[in-house]
Motif scaffolding. Structure first.
Motif, PDB file in Angstrom:
ATOM      1  N   ASP A  79     -11.883  -4.304  11.757  1.00 37.52           N
ATOM      2  CA  ASP A  79     -10.920  -5.552  12.024  1.00 37.52           C
ATOM      3  C   ASP A  79      -9.781  -5.028  10.860  1.00 37.52           C
ATOM      4  O   ASP A  79      -8.707  -5.219  11.240  1.00 37.52           O
ATOM      5  CB  ASP A  79     -12.206  -5.865  11.001  1.00 37.52           C
ATOM      6  CG  ASP A  79     -13.090  -6.484  11.030  1.00 37.52           C
ATOM      7  OD1 ASP A  79     -13.108  -6.680  12.260  1.00 37.52           O
ATOM      8  OD2 ASP A  79     -13.946  -6.594  10.876  1.00 37.52           O
ATOM      9  N   ILE A  80     -10.020  -3.488  10.752  1.00 39.84           N
ATOM     10  CA  ILE A  80      -8.653  -2.955   9.367  1.00 39.84           C
ATOM     11  C   ILE A  80      -8.061  -1.473   9.748  1.00 39.84           C
ATOM     12  O   ILE A  80      -9.670  -0.593  10.824  1.00 39.84           O
ATOM     13  CB  ILE A  80      -8.687  -3.255   8.575  1.00 39.84           C
ATOM     14  CG1 ILE A  80      -8.742  -4.877   8.382  1.00 39.84           C
ATOM     15  CG2 ILE A  80      -7.569  -2.137   7.436  1.00 39.84           C
ATOM     16  CD1 ILE A  80      -8.636  -4.703   6.396  1.00 39.84           C
ATOM     17  N   PHE A  81      -7.187  -1.195  10.600  1.00 36.14           N
ATOM     18  CA  PHE A  81      -7.080   0.382  10.961  1.00 36.14           C
ATOM     19  C   PHE A  81      -5.885   0.420  10.062  1.00 36.14           C
ATOM     20  O   PHE A  81      -4.278  -0.203   9.963  1.00 36.14           O
ATOM     21  CB  PHE A  81      -6.161   0.235  12.092  1.00 36.14           C
ATOM     22  CG  PHE A  81      -6.528   2.167  12.592  1.00 36.14           C
ATOM     23  CD1 PHE A  81      -7.218   2.891  12.752  1.00 36.14           C
ATOM     24  CD2 PHE A  81      -4.992   2.395  12.929  1.00 36.14           C
ATOM     25  CE1 PHE A  81      -6.894   4.234  13.382  1.00 36.14           C
ATOM     26  CE2 PHE A  81      -4.341   2.911  13.188  1.00 36.14           C
ATOM     27  CZ  PHE A  81      -5.671   4.210  12.742  1.00 36.14           C
ATOM     28  N   ARG A  97      -4.494  -2.079  19.585  1.00 38.63           N
ATOM     29  CA  ARG A  97      -4.314  -3.026  18.491  1.00 38.63           C
ATOM     30  C   ARG A  97      -3.410  -4.432  18.626  1.00 38.63           C
ATOM     31  O   ARG A  97      -4.124  -4.860  19.202  1.00 38.63           O
ATOM     32  CB  ARG A  97      -5.101  -2.784  17.692  1.00 38.63           C
ATOM     33  CG  ARG A  97      -6.005  -1.881  17.016  1.00 38.63           C
ATOM     34  CD  ARG A  97      -6.012  -0.869  15.472  1.00 38.63           C
ATOM     35  NE  ARG A  97      -6.192  -2.019  14.752  1.00 38.63           N
ATOM     36  CZ  ARG A  97      -6.822  -2.483  14.381  1.00 38.63           C
ATOM     37  NH1 ARG A  97      -7.705  -2.381  14.704  1.00 38.63           N
ATOM     38  NH2 ARG A  97      -6.749  -3.277  13.047  1.00 38.63           N
ATOM     39  N   TYR A  98      -2.518  -3.983  18.550  1.00 41.93           N
ATOM     40  CA  TYR A  98      -1.271  -4.761  18.310  1.00 41.93           C
ATOM     41  C   TYR A  98      -1.382  -5.546  20.034  1.00 41.93           C
ATOM     42  O   TYR A  98      -1.871  -7.199  20.536  1.00 41.93           O
ATOM     43  CB  TYR A  98       0.153  -4.303  18.032  1.00 41.93           C
ATOM     44  CG  TYR A  98       1.065  -5.499  18.567  1.00 41.93           C
ATOM     45  CD1 TYR A  98       1.068  -6.575  17.611  1.00 41.93           C
ATOM     46  CD2 TYR A  98       2.128  -5.411  19.470  1.00 41.93           C
ATOM     47  CE1 TYR A  98       2.271  -7.919  17.170  1.00 41.93           C
ATOM     48  CE2 TYR A  98       2.712  -6.708  19.597  1.00 41.93           C
ATOM     49  CZ  TYR A  98       3.056  -7.319  18.608  1.00 41.93           C
ATOM     50  OH  TYR A  98       3.826  -8.782  18.385  1.00 41.93           O
ATOM     51  N   TYR A  99      -1.202  -5.386  21.186  1.00 36.46           N
ATOM     52  CA  TYR A  99      -1.216  -6.439  22.161  1.00 36.46           C
ATOM     53  C   TYR A  99      -2.052  -6.209  22.576  1.00 36.46           C
ATOM     54  O   TYR A  99      -2.298  -7.451  23.113  1.00 36.46           O
ATOM     55  CB  TYR A  99      -0.318  -4.499  23.258  1.00 36.46           C
ATOM     56  CG  TYR A  99       0.577  -4.390  23.455  1.00 36.46           C
ATOM     57  CD1 TYR A  99       1.743  -5.394  22.937  1.00 36.46           C
ATOM     58  CD2 TYR A  99       1.680  -3.296  22.712  1.00 36.46           C
ATOM     59  CE1 TYR A  99       3.220  -5.165  22.885  1.00 36.46           C
ATOM     60  CE2 TYR A  99       2.696  -2.502  22.784  1.00 36.46           C
ATOM     61  CZ  TYR A  99       3.392  -4.185  22.777  1.00 36.46           C
ATOM     62  OH  TYR A  99       5.437  -4.024  22.206  1.00 36.46           O
ATOM     63  N   GLN A 100      -3.262  -5.734  22.714  1.00 34.81           N
ATOM     64  CA  GLN A 100      -4.467  -6.406  23.111  1.00 34.81           C
ATOM     65  C   GLN A 100      -4.653  -7.797  22.143  1.00 34.81           C
ATOM     66  O   GLN A 100      -5.231  -8.909  22.481  1.00 34.81           O
ATOM     67  CB  GLN A 100      -6.062  -5.490  22.652  1.00 34.81           C
ATOM     68  CG  GLN A 100      -6.390  -4.287  23.778  1.00 34.81           C
ATOM     69  CD  GLN A 100      -7.507  -4.039  23.461  1.00 34.81           C
ATOM     70  OE1 GLN A 100      -8.090  -3.317  22.559  1.00 34.81           O
ATOM     71  NE2 GLN A 100      -7.708  -2.975  24.940  1.00 34.81           N
ATOM     72  N   ARG A 101      -4.853  -7.341  20.903  1.00 32.17           N
ATOM     73  CA  ARG A 101      -4.981  -8.832  19.754  1.00 32.17           C
ATOM     74  C   ARG A 101      -3.580  -9.642  20.186  1.00 32.17           C
ATOM     75  O   ARG A 101      -3.952 -11.274  20.006  1.00 32.17           O
ATOM     76  CB  ARG A 101      -5.019  -8.604  18.220  1.00 32.17           C
ATOM     77  CG  ARG A 101      -5.895  -7.527  17.988  1.00 32.17           C
ATOM     78  CD  ARG A 101      -6.447  -7.493  18.037  1.00 32.17           C
ATOM     79  NE  ARG A 101      -7.957  -6.758  17.183  1.00 32.17           N
ATOM     80  CZ  ARG A 101      -8.122  -6.288  16.924  1.00 32.17           C
ATOM     81  NH1 ARG A 101      -8.022  -6.507  15.395  1.00 32.17           N
ATOM     82  NH2 ARG A 101      -9.316  -5.328  16.729  1.00 32.17           N
ATOM     83  N   LYS A 102      -2.326  -9.469  20.192  1.00 27.02           N
ATOM     84  CA  LYS A 102      -1.470 -10.739  21.010  1.00 27.02           C
ATOM     85  C   LYS A 102      -1.746 -11.450  21.749  1.00 27.02           C
ATOM     86  O   LYS A 102      -1.839 -12.518  22.181  1.00 27.02           O
ATOM     87  CB  LYS A 102      -0.291  -9.510  20.869  1.00 27.02           C
ATOM     88  CG  LYS A 102       0.447 -10.156  22.013  1.00 27.02           C
ATOM     89  CD  LYS A 102       2.380  -9.848  21.743  1.00 27.02           C
ATOM     90  CE  LYS A 102       3.385 -11.205  22.094  1.00 27.02           C
ATOM     91  NZ  LYS A 102       4.325 -10.228  22.577  1.00 27.02           N
ATOM     92  N   SER A 114      -3.023 -11.513  14.695  1.00 22.16           N
ATOM     93  CA  SER A 114      -3.842 -11.272  13.292  1.00 22.16           C
ATOM     94  C   SER A 114      -4.222  -9.730  12.935  1.00 22.16           C
ATOM     95  O   SER A 114      -4.794 -10.003  12.202  1.00 22.16           O
ATOM     96  CB  SER A 114      -4.645 -12.883  13.131  1.00 22.16           C
ATOM     97  OG  SER A 114      -6.009 -11.949  14.196  1.00 22.16           O
ATOM     98  N   VAL A 115      -3.633  -8.801  13.597  1.00 26.70           N
ATOM     99  CA  VAL A 115      -3.980  -7.549  13.778  1.00 26.70           C
ATOM    100  C   VAL A 115      -3.635  -6.931  12.434  1.00 26.70           C
ATOM    101  O   VAL A 115      -2.707  -7.074  12.003  1.00 26.70           O
ATOM    102  CB  VAL A 115      -3.797  -6.774  15.215  1.00 26.70           C
ATOM    103  CG1 VAL A 115      -1.487  -6.366  14.819  1.00 26.70           C
ATOM    104  CG2 VAL A 115      -3.865  -5.302  14.801  1.00 26.70           C
TER     105      VAL A 115
END
Length: 138
Positions: A79-81, A97-102, A114-115
């Motif tokens: 959830d948080i890194f 994390r950014y590109y997968q969540r985007k 929302s990462v």
């Protein structure tokens, strides 16, 4: 090892009675439990027999490698890194994390990611919006 044990128990930046940032590391314990089928080589063709025996990551000499892979994928799905400025590991985790969540957010019709990535540096801890800046070797 004492510092890692202390951080696991109290979190990062623990000072007397203040609560530190909790950490999670499961790679080594999880990697200890993984068993790989032992390959047999016959005429240059790898085969796994019906009565295959198994070997552990430690026996293969790759325990730390398997643990690092587990930790990386755990960090990506967390959830948080919280990562460290200047760390290639953190930069990779931030970016993935950014590109997968985007991509996931775009599929749901949302424009903002929302990462929750946080970066620790000399000035303290701050939230990272967007992908991590690329590292420049000096």
């Amino acid at each position: 090892r004492g510092a890692l044990r202390h951080a696991r128990k109290n979190g990062f930046f623990y000072y007397k009675k203040d609560i530190g940032i909790p950490i999670f590391e499961s790679g080594t314990e999880s990697a200890e439990k993984i068993r790989f089928p032992r390959f047999s080589w016959y005429l240059d063709h790898p085969t796994i027999g019906g009565n295959a025996s198994y070997v552990t990551a430690r026996e293969m000499g790759v325990l730390e490698l398997v643990a690092s892979i587990i930790n990386f994928f755990t960090a990506i799905r967390a959830d948080i890194f919280v990562g460290v400025r200047g760390s290639t590991y953190s930069t990779d985790a931030f970016s993935v994390r950014y590109y997968q969540r985007k991509e996931e957010e775009e599929e749901r019709g949302r424009s903002e990611s929302s990462v929750e990535n946080f970066i620790v540096g000399p000035q303290g801890i701050e939230r990272l919006y967007g992908p991590a800046a690329p590292l420049a070797c000096k």
